[in-house]
Design an enzyme around this catalytic site. Structure first.
Site, short mmCIF file in Angstrom:
data_model
loop_
_atom_site.label_atom_id
_atom_site.label_comp_id
_atom_site.label_asym_id
_atom_site.label_seq_id
_atom_site.Cartn_x
_atom_site.Cartn_y
_atom_site.Cartn_z
N ASN A 62 7.54 -0.70 -9.60
CA ASN A 62 7.32 -1.54 -8.42
C ASN A 62 8.62 -1.69 -7.63
O ASN A 62 9.71 -1.78 -8.20
CB ASN A 62 6.70 -2.90 -8.77
N GLU A 75 2.01 1.48 -9.74
CA GLU A 75 0.94 2.49 -9.82
C GLU A 75 0.84 3.28 -8.53
O GLU A 75 0.67 4.50 -8.54
CB GLU A 75 -0.41 1.82 -10.10
N CYS A 112 -3.68 -3.86 -10.26
CA CYS A 112 -4.27 -4.78 -9.27
C CYS A 112 -5.37 -4.07 -8.49
O CYS A 112 -5.54 -2.85 -8.56
CB CYS A 112 -3.18 -5.30 -8.33
N CYS A 115 -4.30 -1.17 -6.19
CA CYS A 115 -3.95 0.04 -6.95
C CYS A 115 -5.20 0.73 -7.47
O CYS A 115 -5.28 1.96 -7.49
CB CYS A 115 -2.99 -0.30 -8.08
N1 THU Z 1 2.62 -5.19 -9.65
C1 THU Z 1 2.53 -3.87 -9.93
O1 THU Z 1 3.51 -3.12 -9.83
N2 THU Z 1 1.34 -3.40 -10.33
C2 THU Z 1 0.21 -4.15 -10.45
O2 THU Z 1 -0.88 -3.61 -10.63
C3 THU Z 1 0.29 -5.60 -10.38
C4 THU Z 1 1.53 -6.12 -9.74
C5 THU Z 1 3.91 -5.70 -9.17
C6 THU Z 1 3.88 -6.15 -7.74
C7 THU Z 1 5.02 -7.13 -7.71
O3 THU Z 1 6.23 -6.42 -7.51
C8 THU Z 1 5.03 -7.72 -9.12
O4 THU Z 1 4.29 -6.84 -9.93
C9 THU Z 1 4.41 -9.11 -9.20
O5 THU Z 1 3.15 -9.15 -8.61
#
Ligand code: THU
Length: 160
Positions: A62, A75, A112, A115
Site C-alpha cells: 500500500n 492488491e 477491500c 480491490c
Molecule cells: N489496505 C490495503 O492495502 N488493502 C486492503 O485491501 C485494505 C486496506 C490499505 C489501505 C490503507 O493504506 C491501509 O491499508 C488502511 O486502510
C-alpha cells in the site's frame, strides 16, 4: 418472487505452515512487499504478491498519500503493476498479508471492496480463476478459489 441464494466457500488453514509450498513462497514475497509499505498515516502495512503463468511473481504494497484518497492498496498496486508489465500473462494466485504498526494482526485481512472489483476485472478477462490467500502477520490463512467467492454478483463488462 423468487429467492436468489448466493453461496461462497472459503478454506481456512490454521497457519502458514499448513499451506502448500508454492503459497508459502508467494506469501514470503507478500511479506517482503509488506515490509516496504508506505503507510505513515494508517500505520497499517499490507503486501500482496501475484504468481503469473510465466512463473514471474509481481508484488506490491500500500502506498499512502497526505491527500488520503489518493492512496492505493497493496492488491491494486500489485495487480496493476502485473497488468502493466505482463499484459499477456494470466494471474494464477495471489497472496496478501497485513500487519499493523501498532498491534499484532493475527486475523486474516481480506481485500477491500475496491480491490475485489479490480481483481475481478482481470479474472473475468483471462477467463481463469485467481486463487487468493490472505492472512494477518500470523495466524490463520484463508483461501478463496476465485475472486467471485469474495465478490459474488459482480459488475463486469458483460453489463455494458
Ligand atoms: N489496505 C490495503 O492495502 N488493502 C486492503 O485491501 C485494505 C486496506 C490499505 C489501505 C490503507 O493504506 C491501509 O491499508 C488502511 O486502510
Amino acid at each position: 418472487m423468487k429467492e436468489l441464494k448466493i453461496e461462497s466457500t472459503l478454506y481456512v488453514f490454521d497457519s502458514l505452515q499448513d499451506v502448500p509450498q508454492d503459497i508459502k513462497n508467494l506469501m514470503n514475497h507478500a511479506v517482503k512487499a509488506r515490509n516496504k509499505a508506505y503507510a505513515p498515516y494508517s500505520k497499517f502495512n499490507v503486501g500482496a504478491a501475484i504468481l503469473l503463468d510465466n512463473d514471474e511473481i509481481i508484488s506490491g504494497s500500500n502506498q499512502e498519500n497526505a491527500a488520503y484518497p489518493s492512496s492505493l492498496c497493496a492488491e491494486r498496486t500489485a495487480i496493476y503493476f502485473a497488468g502493466a508489465k505482463y499484459p499477456e500473462a494470466k494471474m494464477l494466485k495471489m497472496a496478501i498479508t497485513a500487519a499493523s504498526q501498532n498491534n499484532l494482526t493475527d486475523k486474516p485481512i481480506p481485500p477491500c471492496g475496491a480491490c475485489r472489483q479490480a481483481i475481478s476485472e482481470y479474472e473475468v478477462n483471462q477467463n481463469k480463476p485467481i486463487e487468493i490467500y490472505f492472512m494477518g502477520e500470523m495466524g490463520k490463512v484463508i483461501k478463496s478459489n476465485s475472486i467471485s467467492d469474495l465478490l459474488p454478483f459482480v459488475f463486469d463488462r458483460s453489463a455494458l
